[in-house]
Design an enzyme around this catalytic site. Structure first.
Site, mmCIF file in Angstrom:
data_model
loop_
_atom_site.group_PDB
_atom_site.id
_atom_site.type_symbol
_atom_site.label_atom_id
_atom_site.label_comp_id
_atom_site.label_asym_id
_atom_site.label_seq_id
_atom_site.Cartn_x
_atom_site.Cartn_y
_atom_site.Cartn_z
ATOM 1 N N GLU A 290 1.609 6.463 -6.957
ATOM 2 C CA GLU A 290 0.421 6.957 -7.476
ATOM 3 C C GLU A 290 0.564 8.471 -7.413
ATOM 4 O O GLU A 290 0.391 9.428 -8.126
ATOM 5 C CB GLU A 290 -0.870 6.396 -6.985
ATOM 6 C CG GLU A 290 -1.277 4.832 -7.455
ATOM 7 C CD GLU A 290 -2.611 4.500 -6.637
ATOM 8 O OE1 GLU A 290 -3.567 5.297 -6.354
ATOM 9 O OE2 GLU A 290 -2.671 3.256 -6.191
ATOM 10 N N TYR B 143 0.742 -1.214 0.042
ATOM 11 C CA TYR B 143 -0.056 -0.073 -0.002
ATOM 12 C C TYR B 143 0.858 1.304 -0.088
ATOM 13 O O TYR B 143 0.769 2.122 -0.672
ATOM 14 C CB TYR B 143 -0.942 -0.045 1.191
ATOM 15 C CG TYR B 143 -2.292 -0.494 0.597
ATOM 16 C CD1 TYR B 143 -2.414 -1.791 -0.023
ATOM 17 C CD2 TYR B 143 -3.564 0.182 1.158
ATOM 18 C CE1 TYR B 143 -3.746 -2.171 -0.126
ATOM 19 C CE2 TYR B 143 -4.918 -0.355 0.827
ATOM 20 C CZ TYR B 143 -5.002 -1.417 0.031
ATOM 21 O OH TYR B 143 -6.151 -1.935 -0.273
#
Lengths: 297, 222
Positions: B155, B148
């Site tokens: 991102e 994550y």
């Protein structure tokens, strides 16, 4: 009588419990808890009767007006109450005031100050009449709301969690700025004169109707906010349960017909969906409480 | 009648999950191959087709949730898929200049490993009916601890580094004046997206930690 206070996990919340008069009310109990714990003022306290473990029933919330005796069935000398801290609370009056203050102040900023310079537009711009009328309409609307908050609405005992201040202000202030940005934009394209008049005219009529609805609702309660739950009657309440929301929604429609921005219509859709949910809940509640409540649907 | 539908449902979901699993396996394989043979600048080109396909297929999962085929709530799948599609189509596919950035490699690998584990888990459940062994199941709730942060950083990083290209290209922008007094600026939308990551990422990570704690304590009891 002795009141034992436990938290939801079963732990004793106040060691040794509290000793109260046999005739004490729930409000007295709340005061006693506040005095003992200092931090938990009455509106923060959620007091319920214990629910047998495994039971799916919703716990009975103690009513501050009732006497403690009403909640003891059988033993008149002891009572066990479950305590939950609702967190810091604000009155609805406070909440509404800050929610509405944002749009009232922020919108004129876009009208009067050279804000668009910072978005890369030239300072000089032409102001269309509709933009001026929109400013008056918008500011009147939120001024009305604040006045109603202090002089018309009769709030029950209820308070709102402090976190709602941030959430609600974010909603009103963000949408207020979003709409103000577009209506006062240097490249704003006005609608026809007739459409503008229809929009604002209809909007004003709805705002007046909305004000009258608030008067009717106010008269259901006594000045201290008590009067419980009643069916509003007369005027548009004979047609819809929450005529106040209906008139509010249509009032925004009027504003949008006159100003024609996507931002305004997005706000209308969101506000309508929120108020519709509230209205459906209220209608359901009224039907439950007054199961002879007749409606048209 | 009901059991025929159940069989059909399981058959469909098995096929769906295994197909998408294969897609993501391809992505990982081609990414590592390109990384080794040509360097990080060429990873996107190598994985583009299976990536676009596998990631876009995830839209089906929203449908599955809506019609009740699977139990996952739409409210949690929607933002996850939304951000994936935004990165895939809205950033990488739309702005070729960003494709050679090294963060594309970390993004693609993080996504691929996560999805391979997830789709194989559901694929096995639908096809064979049982939850896989403690080990495999544990990896589902543990790899996210690393993936994550790496995935989200990639991102955020890619959106950030793409900003100059977004601004210069004026792509997906709708300008005023127009009769609906509406405008949309993709550059400002990207900045807003970055802003959402700030509260959104810790919230999501915290949620996964909670899920992990629950799942592991449940297994301890068994």
């Amino acid at each position: 009588m002795k009141v034992t206070l436990v938290s939801r996990s079963g732990r004793e919340f106040i060691k040794g419990g509290l000793e109260l008069n046999d005739s004490a009310t729930v409000a007295d109990l709340q005061e006693a808890i506040h005095k003992r714990t200092k931090k938990f003022y009455p509106s923060r306290q959620r007091l319920t009767l214990p629910v047998p473990s495994g039971s799916r029933e919703r716990p009975v919330i103690l009513n501050y007006k009732k006497s403690l005796k009403d909640y003891c069935d059988g033993n008149e000398n002891t009572l066990t109450i479950v305590f939950k801290d609702l967190g810091p609370q604000v009155s609805y009056r406070t909440l509404f005031f800050f929610e509405y203050l944002g749009p009232l102040i922020l919108y004129p900023v876009f009208y009067y100050f050279p804000v668009y310079k910072y978005f890369g537009y030239e300072e000089k711009r032409v102001i269309h009449p509709v933009q001026t009328y929109a400013l008056y309409y918008w500011c009147f609307h939120y001024f009305k709301r604040i006045m109603e908050t202090f002089f018309i609405h009769r709030f029950s005992h209820a308070t709102s969690p402090l976190s709602n201040v941030f959430r609600n202000c974010a909603y009103y202030w963000t949408f207020g700025s979003y709409i103000a940005y577009y209506v006062n934009h240097p490249l704003y394209t006005p609608v026809s004169d007739l459409q503008m008049k229809i929009g604002f005219g209809f909007g004003i009529v709805c705002q007046l109707a909305n004000f009258y609805c608030h008067i009717i609702l106010k008269n259901l309660r006594s000045p201290d906010g008590s009067g419980g739950y009643q069916i509003p009657r007369g005027f548009l309440f004979n047609i819809v349960t929450c005529a106040n929301y209906t008139t509010e929604i249509y009032q925004w429609l009027g504003f949008n017909i006159a100003t024609q921005t996507v931002a305004g219509y997005v706000f209308l859709v969101v506000a309508t969906s929120i108020m519709t949910n509230w209205a459906l809940a209220k209608h359901r509640r009224l039907k439950k409480v007054f199961f002879f409540y007749l409606s048209n649907y | 009648m009901a059991s025929a539908l159940t069989v059909l449902r399981r058959l469909y979901l098995s096929i769906y999950n295994w197909l998408v699993f294969i897609g993501w396996f391809q992505v990982l394989f081609l990414a590592l191959k390109a990384l080794k043979e040509s360097g990080h600048e060429h990873v996107y080109n190598a994985v583009e087709k299976p990536l676009l396909l596998a990631q876009s297929a995830a839209v089906m999962e929203i449908l599955h949730g809506l019609i009740g085929l699977v139990r996952s709530p739409v409210s949690s799948t929607l933002p996850q898929i939304g951000s994936r599609l935004y990165l895939t189509w809205g950033i990488l596919w739309s702005f070729p200049e960003i494709r050679t950035h090294i963060l594309v490699t970390s993004l693609v690998i993080s996504w691929a490993i996560t999805e391979i584990i997830r789709y194989s888990f559901f694929g096995m459940k639908e096809a064979f009916g049982f939850a896989p062994s403690w080990h495999l199941w544990l990896s589902r709730y543990s790899t996210f601890l690393v993936l994550y942060p790496t995935g989200i950083s990639s991102e955020v990083g890619l959106i950030y580094f793409a900003l100059p290209y977004i601004k210069a290209s004026e792509k997906y922008c709708f300008r005023m004046p127009n009769k609906w007094n509406f405008s949309f600026d993709y550059f400002y939308a990207a900045i807003l997206a970055l802003g959402i990551y700030v509260p959104g990422s810790p919230h999501l990570y915290h949620y996964m930690l909670g899920q992990r704690k629950r799942a592991l304590s449940k297994s301890k009891k068994e």
